[in-house]
Design an enzyme around this catalytic site. Structure first.
Site, PDB file in Angstrom:
ATOM      1  N   ASP A   1     -26.232  -2.814   9.352  1.00  0.00           N
ATOM      2  CA  ASP A   1     -25.739  -2.072   8.194  1.00  0.00           C
ATOM      3  C   ASP A   1     -25.838  -2.898   6.931  1.00  0.00           C
ATOM      4  OD1 ASP A   1     -24.969   0.225   9.588  1.00  0.00           O
ATOM      5  OD2 ASP A   1     -23.052  -0.673  10.166  1.00  0.00           O
TER       6      ASP A   1
ATOM      7  N   GLU B   1     -17.169   1.561  17.795  1.00  0.00           N
ATOM      8  CA  GLU B   1     -16.533   0.485  16.999  1.00  0.00           C
ATOM      9  C   GLU B   1     -14.999   0.445  17.021  1.00  0.00           C
ATOM     10  OE1 GLU B   1     -18.259   0.234  13.020  1.00  0.00           O
ATOM     11  OE2 GLU B   1     -20.209   0.901  13.746  1.00  0.00           O
TER      12      GLU B   1
ATOM     13  N   ARG C   1       0.832  -1.214   0.000  1.00  0.00           N
ATOM     14  CA  ARG C   1       0.000   0.000   0.000  1.00  0.00           C
ATOM     15  C   ARG C   1       0.869   1.269   0.000  1.00  0.00           C
ATOM     16  NH1 ARG C   1      -3.687  -0.455   4.864  1.00  0.00           N
ATOM     17  NH2 ARG C   1      -1.933  -1.652   5.638  1.00  0.00           N
ATOM     18  N   GLU C   2       1.934   1.211  -0.774  1.00  0.00           N
ATOM     19  CA  GLU C   2       2.878   2.338  -0.810  1.00  0.00           C
ATOM     20  C   GLU C   2       2.198   3.633  -1.258  1.00  0.00           C
ATOM     21  OE1 GLU C   2       3.278  -0.643  -2.119  1.00  0.00           O
ATOM     22  OE2 GLU C   2       5.319  -1.395  -1.890  1.00  0.00           O
TER      23      GLU C   2
ATOM     24  N   HIS D   1     -16.840  11.818   3.803  1.00  0.00           N
ATOM     25  CA  HIS D   1     -15.693  11.400   2.992  1.00  0.00           C
ATOM     26  C   HIS D   1     -14.699  12.532   2.802  1.00  0.00           C
ATOM     27  CE1 HIS D   1     -18.988   8.632   1.986  1.00  0.00           C
ATOM     28  NE2 HIS D   1     -18.027   7.742   2.053  1.00  0.00           N
TER      29      HIS D   1
ATOM     30  N   SER E   1     -19.283   4.223  13.702  1.00  0.00           N
ATOM     31  CA  SER E   1     -17.873   4.295  14.072  1.00  0.00           C
ATOM     32  C   SER E   1     -17.462   5.716  14.407  1.00  0.00           C
ATOM     33  CB  SER E   1     -17.006   3.753  12.943  1.00  0.00           C
ATOM     34  OG  SER E   1     -17.236   4.467  11.760  1.00  0.00           O
TER      35      SER E   1
ATOM     36  N   GLU F   1     -27.024   7.894   2.502  1.00  0.00           N
ATOM     37  CA  GLU F   1     -26.005   8.869   2.129  1.00  0.00           C
ATOM     38  C   GLU F   1     -26.577   9.891   1.156  1.00  0.00           C
ATOM     39  OE1 GLU F   1     -22.013   7.384   1.034  1.00  0.00           O
ATOM     40  OE2 GLU F   1     -22.308   8.541  -0.783  1.00  0.00           O
TER      41      GLU F   1
ATOM     42  N   CYS G   1     -25.027   3.243   2.253  1.00  0.00           N
ATOM     43  CA  CYS G   1     -24.280   4.415   1.789  1.00  0.00           C
ATOM     44  C   CYS G   1     -24.408   4.616   0.297  1.00  0.00           C
ATOM     45  CB  CYS G   1     -22.793   4.310   2.074  1.00  0.00           C
ATOM     46  SG  CYS G   1     -22.253   3.169   3.275  1.00  0.00           S
TER      47      CYS G   1
END
Ligand code: GLN
Ligand code: ZN
Length: 760
Positions: free
Chosen positions: A603, A488, A17-18, A698, A437, A669, A647
């Site tokens: 959810d 969470e 995940r660079e 977001h 969360s 959303e 969402c």
């Protein structure tokens, strides 16, 4: 020999995940943009080398992106929304993606039925579009200096328009005449690059039920694009479903090749005859780009042979079913997985080797395989055999319980339930809550990691989680929210957390897949029958409830979402797997309510992305998806309020299905789309309560009180206060406390103001 093996596209986030890491450092002001560019260059090179060393003939450029390729396409075409004009380069690019202090980000939505999100271009007739092909041209040249001649990936004009939004109202396709010349100019620039350049033009929009309007654009578009230069070979590529209607038209254009997905669109077999007659190349997607199971090489060989009964073998190119963007990078880092299970899997890098063997076998026959390739084939055959017969997969108890089930629903109708719930729970109109969360701080992540790696014991870990819950509860009480959540902290991910506690699920250490921008998910994989050995969330919810006299909402992930966000076994129908999960969730709900939890949110964030792309399959999907949500929640007592959360921002097509799920409250959303979406709830006479997200989580931007007041008022124009909840549009885990605290304070303040004005 002609070129035969083809990779639609490669993941870009990096096997460690660079890209994510460097982007986030840059956004945090800790790294210069130059560092991002360097990492990006390293990654591109590495990914090209992987494909080259696996012997792939067609390797892509321009499948790389710093955020999203739809966004890249918008930037390439100069489709810059007005609010961002004046910005430049990376500042402009990331502002479009993520918003900035002055402007909200562009909308983001799911890419077909995947969990990848793209940025929705905003178009308007007033705008003038201008081509800037620098990124694409540079990438091609960059590969070329490394000795790799790439095919160039593009998002096609019809898909680009079809997935864009006209901010001035009308249909984006009306801008076709304005956009097409830019694509022509682009191809002209591309044609200068080499004597022959292959361009893969992605038109996944063709796999939806294609309206006549879209079909009528295909011929004029591709007639023109193909006439730009003889130095270009155009492959129109599709994936995720069949594209039979589009093929009918494409065969009558001068395109060089057509890409079809035979894994997820078996109906594409019906298009073979026409392709054969047209003499065009067929890029046959046969290695699943959306799953992590080893290819079944015997089956694939048969499939290719069947195709070759109709299409000339020499016209065939063997490909992945779609970009490998949707699979993790490499099994090389999977150290902890049991070897039996690991042996069933194949990630992007391994799929390249599969593709190489499959291609060689098909074109040259088994006899041509070298020792190592023959060994790979043998290993593949026995891995598939081992998976079919493994005892890990079959659980007679689960099978029996599921077989004996009848469909369930709540004991009372909604009207009765909601009256009793309101009396029992006593929450006000415009009740405030959050989606579950709270920020996942470095300390929280660190604690989870330390626990997982055995660095700290259960007591120390749980004490730390409880301390975090204490903080969350204290903040929510101080802030004045009505219905609280525990935050969470114990969950790494809303699906993985449940998967880890359910039998039948497997996990990777490094199976990351890009979800949006720098965000990645690590989906579990469901390899066997699913069951719940013990309660999964009760301990945390009960603890959190003990810390407050307000209502604490329990938090679960629904069966359809667990399914849609996992890599699912391919030896059972999806609906059978979903049903097993539903039973487990239903047991959890029983335990939660017995432990005194009175609101439980289930959810279904991925309910919509599981929708089939073709209408003919939708009725069946909806039937079992609703059945399993109800199976999971049906046993809740009348007074127990069931929430769900989804969402997305488009409900028009699915509103009746959402209603049929029969949740008492749904949060959705809407923040990036105003109150437009809510109107559909009103139109259909939706009775249940709705919490339309009033701000966009977001983006790091903190919305003002005034903004939220007007947002709430806009909602009140559509639905009455008694039916509305007020909440952010998704969970807050990706945000920082510095953003979350003021945002929620502003939200509660906004509600207070509006309640004052409407006297409630
Ligand atoms: N309860 C989850 C959370 O708040 C929901 C996340 C989601 O919808 N994606 O994080
Ligand atoms: Zn959400």
């Amino acid at each position: 020999m002609s070129k035969k093996s083809y990779v639609t596209g490669f993941p870009r986030i990096g096997e460690q995940r660079e890209l994510k890491k460097v982007l986030e450092a840059f956004w945090a002001g800790k790294s210069p943009f130059q560092a991002v560019e360097e990492t990006a260059r390293t990654l591109r090179q590495r990914h090209w080398e992987y494909q080259k060393s696996a012997g792939m003939d067609y390797i892509s450029s321009n499948d790389f992106s710093l955020y999203d390729t739809m966004l890249d396409t918008a930037v390439m075409l100069g489709a810059i929304p007005e609010r961002f004009r004046g910005l430049q380069n990376e500042e402009l690019y990331f502002a479009m993606a993520r918003g900035n202090a002055d402007s909200v980000a562009m909308e983001m939505t799911k890419w077909f039925n995947t969990n990848y999100h793209y940025i929705v271009p905003e178009l308007s007739r007033q705008d003038t579009y201008r081509l800037n092909a620098a990124k694409l041209i540079n990438e091609y040249k960059e590969a070329k200096t490394l000795g790799i001649t790439t095919k160039i990936n593009l998002i096609g004009p019809i898909t680009f328009l079809g997935l864009s939004r006209r901010i001035d109202g009308d249909d984006a396709f009306e801008l076709h005449a304005g956009i097409l010349p830019l694509y022509e100019a682009l191809l002209h620039e591309i044609s200068q690059l080499d004597a022959k350049v292959t361009v893969q033009i992605d038109e996944p929009i063709f796999v939806r039920d294609t309206p006549p309007k879209v079909l009528s654009l295909i011929k004029p578009t591709y007639d023109r694009l193909c006439s730009v230069s003889e130095h270009i070979e155009i492959i129109v590529n599709t994936y995720f479903e069949h594209a039979c209607e589009a093929v009918d038209v494409l065969v009558n254009t001068p395109v060089w090749g057509i890409g079809l997905d035979f894994v997820h669109g078996p109906k594409n077999m019906q298009a073979l005859q026409r392709i054969a007659h047209s003499g065009k190349k067929l890029v046959a997607g046969v290695v699943d780009g959306r799953n992590i199971w080893k290819n079944d090489m015997q089956k694939t060989q048969k499939l290719l042979e069947t195709i070759a009964e109709t299409v000339d073998r020499e016209a065939m190119i063997v490909s992945t079913s779609c970009s490998l963007l949707h699979t993790p990078f490499t099994l090389a880092y999977e150290q902890q997985m049991t070897s039996e299970i690991k042996n069933w899997l194949s990630y992007a890098v391994e799929k390249l080797d599969e593709l190489a063997v499959i291609t060689k076998r098909f074109f040259e026959g088994d006899a041509a395989l070298e020792a190592q390739e023959r060994a790979m084939l043998q290993a593949n055959i026995s891995a598939n055999e081992s998976r079919r017969s493994s005892e890990r997969i079959h659980d007679a108890v689960v099978q029996k319980r599921v077989e004996g089930l009848r469909d369930t629903c709540r004991a009372e109708a909604y009207e009765t339930r909601i009256a009793r719930q309101k009396a029992a729970l006593g929450y006000p109109p415009l009740a405030t809550t959050t989606i579950g969360s709270f920020p996942q701080t470095p300390e929280v992540r660190q604690a989870r990691r330390a626990y997982k790696n055995g660095v700290i014991g259960t007591d120390a870990y749980e004490a730390q989680m409880r301390a975090y819950i204490d903080e969350c509860v204290a903040f929510q009480e101080a802030c004045g929210l009505d219905v609280l959540v525990h935050g969470e902290p114990e969950r790494n991910d809303m699906v993985e957390y449940f998967g880890e506690q359910l039998n039948g699920f497997g996990f990777s250490e490094n199976g990351w897949v890009q979800s949006y921008g720098s965000r990645c998910v690590k989906p579990p994989f469901i390899y066997g029958d699913v069951s719940r050995p013990e309660p999964m969330t009760v301990k945390w919810s009960v603890y959190a409830q003990s810390k407050t006299s307000k209502i604490m909402k329990g938090m679960l992930t629904g069966p359809v979402t667990i399914l849609n966000w996992s890599f699912v076994r391919d030896d059972l129908p999806r609906e059978a797997v979903s049903r097993q999960i539903a039973v487990a969730i239903s047991d959890e709900i029983d335990d939660l309510q017995n432990a005194g939890i009175r609101i439980i949110q289930v959810d279904e964030a991925a309910f919509k992305e599981g929708y089939p792309l073709r209408k003919e399959k939708i009725t069946a999907y909806e039937a079992w998806a609703v059945r399993d949500f109800k199976l999971a929640t049906g046993s809740a007592a009348v007074e127990t309020q069931i929430h769900t959360h989804m969402c997305y921002s488009e409900f028009n097509d699915i509103i009746k299905t959402i209603e049929a799920m029969d949740a008492d409250v749904i949060s959705i959303e809407t923040a990036r789309s105003g109150n437009t979406l809510l109107k559909i709830f009103k139109e259909v006479g939706y009775k249940q309560e709705v919490g339309p997200g009033i701000y966009d989580i977001h983006s790091p931007r903190i919305p003002t009180v005034e903004e939220m007041v007007s947002q709430i008022k806009a909602l009140l124009e559509v639905l009455p206060k008694e039916q509305l909840w007020i909440n952010p549009d998704c969970g807050l885990k990706t945000r920082k406390w510095e953003e979350v605290k003021p945002s929620l304070e502003h939200m509660v303040e906004a509600v207070r103001i509006v309640r004052g004005e409407c006297d409630c």
